[in-house]
Write a protein that holds these residues in place. Sequence first.
Motif, short mmCIF file in Angstrom:
data_model
loop_
_atom_site.label_atom_id
_atom_site.label_comp_id
_atom_site.label_asym_id
_atom_site.label_seq_id
_atom_site.Cartn_x
_atom_site.Cartn_y
_atom_site.Cartn_z
N THR A 22 -34.63 30.57 -22.75
CA THR A 22 -35.53 31.30 -23.86
C THR A 22 -35.32 30.44 -24.65
O THR A 22 -35.42 29.36 -24.52
N LYS A 23 -36.95 30.07 -25.48
CA LYS A 23 -37.67 29.00 -25.97
C LYS A 23 -36.73 29.39 -27.34
O LYS A 23 -36.38 28.05 -27.34
N LEU A 24 -35.97 30.34 -27.65
CA LEU A 24 -35.59 30.55 -29.02
C LEU A 24 -34.00 29.72 -28.63
O LEU A 24 -33.89 29.08 -30.14
N MET A 25 -33.50 29.63 -27.46
CA MET A 25 -32.39 29.28 -26.98
C MET A 25 -32.91 27.83 -27.08
O MET A 25 -32.31 26.77 -27.75
N VAL A 26 -33.08 26.93 -26.69
CA VAL A 26 -33.70 25.89 -26.43
C VAL A 26 -34.28 25.71 -27.46
O VAL A 26 -33.48 23.92 -28.16
N ASP A 27 -34.59 25.08 -28.87
CA ASP A 27 -35.36 25.29 -29.67
C ASP A 27 -33.54 25.46 -30.48
O ASP A 27 -33.70 24.25 -31.60
N GLN A 60 -29.17 21.67 -32.62
CA GLN A 60 -27.51 21.39 -32.60
C GLN A 60 -27.74 19.74 -32.44
O GLN A 60 -26.72 18.95 -32.37
N LEU A 61 -28.47 19.05 -30.73
CA LEU A 61 -28.19 18.59 -30.68
C LEU A 61 -28.45 17.10 -30.86
O LEU A 61 -27.94 16.32 -30.99
N ARG A 62 -29.62 17.40 -31.85
CA ARG A 62 -30.03 16.11 -33.19
C ARG A 62 -29.17 16.21 -34.14
O ARG A 62 -28.73 15.43 -34.80
N GLU A 63 -28.72 17.50 -34.92
CA GLU A 63 -27.26 17.23 -35.47
C GLU A 63 -26.22 16.88 -35.25
O GLU A 63 -25.78 15.52 -36.14
N LEU A 64 -26.18 16.40 -33.39
CA LEU A 64 -24.54 15.61 -32.66
C LEU A 64 -25.12 14.57 -33.20
O LEU A 64 -24.18 13.48 -32.70
N HIS A 65 -26.03 14.13 -32.84
CA HIS A 65 -26.60 12.71 -32.41
C HIS A 65 -26.32 11.92 -33.77
O HIS A 65 -26.79 10.82 -33.05
N GLY A 66 -27.21 12.73 -34.55
CA GLY A 66 -27.87 11.50 -36.13
C GLY A 66 -29.18 11.44 -35.96
O GLY A 66 -29.59 11.96 -35.05
N PRO A 67 -29.32 10.88 -37.07
CA PRO A 67 -30.97 10.64 -37.31
C PRO A 67 -31.24 9.04 -36.62
O PRO A 67 -32.27 8.74 -36.50
N GLU A 68 -30.39 8.79 -36.08
CA GLU A 68 -30.65 7.51 -35.93
C GLU A 68 -31.40 7.64 -34.18
O GLU A 68 -31.86 6.16 -34.09
N VAL A 69 -31.57 8.59 -34.26
CA VAL A 69 -32.10 9.00 -32.26
C VAL A 69 -33.15 9.71 -32.15
O VAL A 69 -32.65 11.16 -33.03
N THR A 70 -33.96 9.13 -32.43
CA THR A 70 -35.19 10.63 -31.47
C THR A 70 -34.77 10.97 -30.10
O THR A 70 -35.08 10.16 -29.45
N ILE A 71 -34.86 12.81 -30.20
CA ILE A 71 -34.52 12.94 -28.93
C ILE A 71 -36.09 14.02 -28.72
O ILE A 71 -36.40 15.12 -29.53
N PRO A 72 -36.83 13.60 -28.10
CA PRO A 72 -37.86 14.79 -27.33
C PRO A 72 -37.68 16.13 -26.80
O PRO A 72 -36.05 16.56 -26.32
#
Length: 587
Positions: free
Chosen positions: A476-481, A486-498
């Motif tokens: 679902t879109k809600l799950m992906v969002d 969470q992926l962005r929080e896990l990996h930190g602000p130094e990496v841009t996740i598309p």
Amino acid sequence: MNKNTPLNSGMHPDLKIEVAIIGAGTSGLYSAYRLVTDQRFTASQVQIFDMNDKLGGRLESVILPGMNFWGELGGMRYLTSQEIVTTLIEGYPLTEKDLAKRTPVLKDKMTPVPFPMGDPSKLIMYLRKEHFKQDAWTVAQREGKKLATRFYLNDDDFGFSSDQLFNKIIYDVLMADAWVAQTYGHKIIQGPSVYDYSFELTSWDWDNIKPKLVYNFPNSPYDKRKVNDLGFWNLIKDQVSQEGYQFLANAGGYYSNTINWNSAEAFPYMVGDFTAGTMYKTIDEGYDSIAYALANSYMEHDGACIWSENKLLTFTKQHALQNTYRYQLTFLNLKTNTKWNVYAKTLVLAMPRKALELLDQENFFFNVNENSALNNNIRSVIMEPAFKILMGFKYPWWENLGISSGHSITDLPMRQCYYFGEDPQTNNSMLLGSYGDMETETFWKALTDDELLFEVKPAKSASLKELHQLDSVQATKLMVDELMTQLRELHGPEVTIPEPYVTYFRDWTDEPFGAGYHAWKAGFSVKNVMPYMRKPVADEQIHIIGEAYSDQQGWVEGAFCVAEKMLQDYFELNRPFWLSDGYYLGW
């Protein structure tokens, strides 16, 4: 590798056979393959039935559009110490190190490759909003320091990584039992540093220890209790405090490992296999290739048939042909919604717990008033939920952190993500967001019910037309969002996740599976339950096999070992010529 195994979704009313195998997972396919290739029966006498339209049960390998390598939604690797699965994939004898000189067992070629675990100096651990590299504990230890975290551990436990603390607990409990210390102390080793433990116990050793091991801690409420009767959470808390338990549950990557399952069974599972040279491998053609290779070896024989999309409803002994065929099985053909009967002399239920519970519980075999022991033993295992989602990205963004493979761990509800790699031609890359084990199940389950699915986007070598063929398996879109947050929080602000361009979602709690894998409950004698399940009623020719009731739960090898024990004990098959004489099959 041929994954176009012919499946028959039709019917043959009043089909008469010797052995009906229900379930086209690895244990069912292995049983059919062995019975036919060992010439115990002809293929026409052994038929396989499954309600799904694919093979492999909880193995499922898929290729996402725009990529030329396999991603895994179910089981994904094996240990080279697991001799049945390793031999079927790699050939025999295993003592021959050059794979080119081994003799294949199955016709289909499978290419064994290392399963990459990644570089712990690059992989991330994100706990209580604090980032670490996964080797931070051992780096500190080499410098004579103890890594401080936001967990308030006991003084004796401070500075240990989660793996080291698991080992410390198991070492302390084993060595507190005088009999274990005297008998096996030379195989249970501490050192050279205070953080180092090794367990050189074989599977035979563990099976001797598990039923006898006593918890000897005089100030504990569990003192003098059998470890087999203790929940693992109970034991961990008693050893290292509730805060220590939280650290192990979070840093270990799986809540399912630390639930209140049977502590005696947890011990060998947690310390792993320390056989010299053991490593993780997978199959380059996808791990579910092992299921298709077994199916194809069975299907080579005249009369072989795998009846797909046919659901077993019930079976009875009260029927017109009972003097010749012991059981009448009633199937529902899912394509036509039509019932039809099959007559068999022997029934092999190669099914997990939930699938067994979905069968007619009022018939002579399952009826709790007729067979309370079976009812009780079916429920001797905990069903472990597993949600998995593959995500396709237009480039491997994790490489900006120096990560090429392996998995990162967090206490966020996503729990883990695996970096599966990239297509060198397109640069498209695959990540597995693995979550939803135990505690996090309800968090994600709420998001799976949303009606709006993720909308696929075109990518290099992945057209919208091709991508839309996967619309039915999108998360679902809600799950992906939520997962992207969470992926962005896990990996930190130094990496841009598309944003991803495609997903592939599998909820293994759905029927008929009910779980991704299983765990023994505390208080059950696994030594007794395992052989019981392989033939629950002495005067019936009905057998239950599969990973759920094995001593290698969560592994294909567990399904194979249980099936092999059943085949030798009840079908008079000899040990396979390709399996070493000393390999232990378990209880």
